[in-house]
Each structure stands twice: as structure tokens, then as C-alpha cells.
Design an enzyme around this catalytic site. Structure first.
Site, PDB file in Angstrom:
ATOM      1  N   SER A  39     111.532 -15.877  46.766  1.00  0.00           N
ATOM      2  CA  SER A  39     112.950 -16.597  46.891  1.00  0.00           C
ATOM      3  C   SER A  39     113.514 -16.369  45.174  1.00  0.00           C
ATOM      4  O   SER A  39     115.255 -16.393  45.657  1.00  0.00           O
ATOM      5  CB  SER A  39     112.080 -18.281  46.252  1.00  0.00           C
ATOM      6  OG  SER A  39     111.814 -18.453  45.058  1.00  0.00           O
ATOM      7  N   ASP A 329     117.193 -24.641  38.163  1.00  0.00           N
ATOM      8  CA  ASP A 329     116.090 -25.524  38.931  1.00  0.00           C
ATOM      9  C   ASP A 329     115.039 -25.315  38.866  1.00  0.00           C
ATOM     10  O   ASP A 329     114.695 -24.662  37.308  1.00  0.00           O
ATOM     11  CB  ASP A 329     116.323 -25.771  41.059  1.00  0.00           C
ATOM     12  CG  ASP A 329     115.414 -24.187  41.414  1.00  0.00           C
ATOM     13  OD1 ASP A 329     114.671 -23.471  40.058  1.00  0.00           O
ATOM     14  OD2 ASP A 329     115.577 -24.426  42.239  1.00  0.00           O
ATOM     15  N   HIS A 332     114.215 -21.096  39.073  1.00  0.00           N
ATOM     16  CA  HIS A 332     114.652 -20.472  39.052  1.00  0.00           C
ATOM     17  C   HIS A 332     116.158 -20.264  38.263  1.00  0.00           C
ATOM     18  O   HIS A 332     116.586 -21.058  37.981  1.00  0.00           O
ATOM     19  CB  HIS A 332     115.771 -20.704  40.816  1.00  0.00           C
ATOM     20  CG  HIS A 332     114.354 -20.648  41.388  1.00  0.00           C
ATOM     21  ND1 HIS A 332     114.504 -21.818  42.818  1.00  0.00           N
ATOM     22  CD2 HIS A 332     113.614 -19.932  42.149  1.00  0.00           C
ATOM     23  CE1 HIS A 332     113.341 -21.038  43.526  1.00  0.00           C
ATOM     24  NE2 HIS A 332     113.089 -20.362  43.480  1.00  0.00           N
TER      25      HIS A 332
END
Ligand SMILES: *[C@@H]1O[C@H](CO)[C@@H](O)[C@H](O)[C@H]1NC(C)=O
Ligand SMILES: *[C@@H]1O[C@H](CO)[C@@H](O)[C@H](O)[C@H]1NC(C)=O
Length: 364
Positions: A39, A329, A332
């Protein structure tokens, strides 16, 4: 491979400005950038599959041009965008967003991003929720390299790939899952050393496969100090960084750096830069103000204690000043953090980036 693979795209990337792209690429340091991983690097591949691990909704993208939630797990750009920019290239499109037309080969030539949120070294990591790393290599990148050979011929395609930069960011999800779901790692059979050794062994064969398929210049992004991400910090009793997770990151980075060193000994035409994300981020966490951060513990976007009780979604709260937060978040980095890290990787030196930095790698 589920039925969701290559599900009907809502929109797909067509090559509209061939001349424009070709011009941009002429001023670049390398012909193309190919991206694989998780991600941190995903620019929208997971939008094209059924998955819980998506980011194509607010407040992701709140600082992206047009406040667009592109599927990046960030408030804005991610490290790949900054890398591409520094190389003088457009940020490569998500592979699964590229239309299946005869022109797709020209897009492939400018670089492609295969990264998928949730992916790990192990195929079992978030199985079914992502395009696994093995799938990215053996289906997606394999398809692209085969198309390039078909269009350019073997020698030309090879010359193109040999000069291009590959970036790979993988391993973090294996570590996070092994801490969150320790049952996956039979505790008696699998000491942390054994766990890391088995990851490294899998990673080695994946890197060898990429070498076979034309990868000669690799920028490898090592694991972050995962014990310090809001998700795992919240799970430690003292709310300090989760010691076991941080130690796994360090061990994984040592193993990954060592296997790349071995590879370059074995294949003299293989060059790499290894980024020790763990060392780089720990420096920011230990000296926040000196590095421009006011908040290195709480997530900017989320809910509950330190915004660490939920992922970032339209029901979350988010911080007003995204440039002062290290984490966007629960796992990340913010755009600001990604930009800072990438500038260290591009122009920095040991102990953060070695044996050469990305600028030197590009020039080799
Ligand atoms: C690549 O994938 C496309 C779409 O799935 C398929 O049509 C094409 O035949 C594949 N190309 C190769 C060389 O495998
Ligand atoms: C946001 O935080 C940064 C870093 O702490 C600070 O330099 C900047 O002035 C802040 N911006 C606003 C609008 O408060």
C-alpha cells in the site's frame, strides 16, 4: 485468483498524449519506472478488485489535486510519486487501470505500477484481499515484459528494462500480520529468527525471478519501524512503540540488505539501493521538532485514542495540519513524511540509503 481480477474497470487509462509523454520521458534520468509492492506504493490497483483494503474514498486524497481519492493510502502523493518526479518521469499508472487495447504497449514502455495494498512477501498475507506480490511478478509484470518483447524484440526490450529503475516496497504486511495474528506463525516451530529467515528465502526467489525478467536497477524500500505505527503503538501496554514489531523490522531489513548484497555479487550487472526506512523514521520519531514534525504518535485521520481505532474513512476525524503529522492513518505516512523520506533516499547516504543512493543508481 478470484473472479474480481480484472473486474470491469469504471475507467481506464488510455494513451491520449503520446507526444507529450514521449517528450517528458526524454528529459528523464532513466527510460521508465516499474513499481511493485504494497500500500505504500499502490496508486489505485486495489480499486479494481473486491477488497477491504482500499483507499478510494475520503478523507484519503484530501490534499491530492482536486481532493481526489485515487486509491493512494495517503492524504496526497505517496513515495512513488516523489520518486517518479525526481527521476523526471510521470508517476506510472496502476496496471489494473490500463485499458486492454493495442496501444497499451506504449503505456507499458513508460512504466507501470503493480503495487497492491495488503500484499506481502508471503502469498498468505492478506490472501484474497490484494494482488499478491507473486501475482504482481508472475502474472502482471510478466505480462508487461512479454508484451514489450513482442513489440520491441528481445534485445531492445532487454536494453530498455536494463536501464529502467524498479522499485519494490514489500515485507511490512508480513510483519504486521505476524504480530497481530501470531497464530499464523506457529510459536513453537517459528521463532522470530525463523520467521524472518523464511521470509528472506521467499524474497530471494522473488528477486531472482525479477532479475530473470530484466530487473537490473532496484530501489528496495525496507520495512518501517512498524512497532511505532499508531495501529501497533496502541496495542502496547505502555503506548510506547511495540518492541517486538520494531525488532522484526530491523531483522527483516538486515536480511533483505544481505540478500541484495549477495545478488549483486552473484550478478555483477545487478545494481541496487537499499533504503533503511526503519532507521530513517526512528530518527524523525526520536527528534520530531528537528525534523519538522509536531505529532509522531497519533494518526491524522481515524477515530478514538490517537485516531488509532479505525482506518481513515468518511466517518473519521482528521487533523487540520497534515504537514505536522508523521502518520496519515493507522499505518501509512503522510505525504509530507513520504516526501522527506524520498529526498533522503534520492540524495542521502548511509546509514539510510546504501550502497548508493537513488540518484547514483539512476546514473549507473
Ligand atoms: C496480457 O494480458 C492481457 C489481458 O489480460 C492478455 O490479453 C494478453 O494476452 C496478455 N499478454 C501476454 C503476452 O501474456
Ligand atoms: C503546520 O505544522 C508545521 C510543522 O509543525 C508548521 O511549520 C506550520 O506552520 C503549521 N501550519 C499551520 C497552518 O498551522
Amino acid at each position: 485468483m478470484g473472479p474480481s481480477r480484472k473486474s470491469t474497470p469504471i475507467s481506464c487509462v488510455l494513451l491520449l498524449f503520446v507526444g507529450f509523454l514521449a517528450e517528458l520521458v526524454q528529459g528523464s534520468m532513466v527510460p521508465a519506472l516499474y513499481v511493485l509492492g504494497d500500500s505504500q506504493a499502490d496508486v489505485g490497483n486495489n480499486n479494481y478488485r473486491l477488497s477491504l483494503l482500499k483507499a478510494n474514498f475520503p478523507y484519503n486524497g484530501i490534499d491530492f489535486p482536486g481532493h481526489k481519492a485515487t486509491g493512494r493510502f495517503s492524504n496526497g502523493y505517496n513515495f512513488v510519486d516523489f520518486l517518479a518526479n525526481s527521476l523526471g518521469l510521470p508517476s506510472p499508472p496502476a496496471y489494473h487501470s490500463i485499458c486492454d487495447t493495442t496501444e497499451k504497449y506504449s503505456i507499458f514502455l513508460n512504466g507501470v505500477n503493480f503495487a497492491s495494498g495488503g500484499a506481502g512477501v508471503s502469498d498468505l498475507t492478506n490472501k484474497g484481499q490484494c494482488f499478491s506480490f507473486s501475482e504482481q511478478i508472475d502474472c502482471d509484470y510478466f505480462n508487461v515484459s512479454t508484451e514489450l518483447v513482442k513489440q520491441l524484440g528481445q534485445p531492445q526490450a532487454q536494453a530498455h528494462l536494463f536501464k529502467s529503475i524498479f522499485t519494490i516496497a514489500i515485507g511490512g504486511n508480513d510483519i504486521i500480520n505476524s504480530v497481530l495474528l501470531p497464530v499464523d506463525r506457529l510459536p513453537i516451530l517459528s521463532s522470530s529468527q525463523h520467521f524472518i529467515e523464511s521470509l528472506a528465502q521467499t524474497l530471494k526467489s522473488q528477486m531472482e525471478r525479477m532479475y530473470e525478467l530484466g530487473m537490473r536497477k532496484l530501489f528496495f524500500v525496507g520495512a518501517a519501524p512498524l512497532g511505532c505505527v499508531p495501529l501497533l503503538r496502541e496495542r502496547s501496554l505502555t503506548k510506547q512503540c511495540h518492541a517486538e514489531a520494531n525488532s522484526l523490522s530491523v531483522k527483516y531489513n538486515i536480511a533483505a540488505a544481505s540478500l541484495l548484497r549477495d545478488m549483486s555479487t552473484q550478478h555483477p550487472d545487478f545494481r541496487y539501493s537499499f533504503f533503511d526506512t526503519s532507521t530513517a523514521l526512528l530518527k524523525y520519531i526520536q527528534e520530531p521538532e528537528a525534523n519538522g514534525f509536531a505529532e509522531v504518535k497519533a494518526a491524522c485521520c481515524g477515530l478514538g485514542d490517537n485516531n488509532a481505532m479505525s482506518t481513515c474513512n468518511p466517518a473519521s476525524k482528521y487533523c487540520a495540519n497534515r504537514t505536522s503529522h508523521m502518520f496519515w492513518d493507522v499505518v501509512h505516512p503522510t505525504e509530507t513524511t513520504a516526501r522527506k523520506l524520498m529526498s533522503v533516499a534520492f540524495d542521502g547516504s548511509e546509514p539510510f540509503i546504501s550502497p548508493v543512493n537513488v540518484r547514483q543508481l539512476a546514473a549507473m
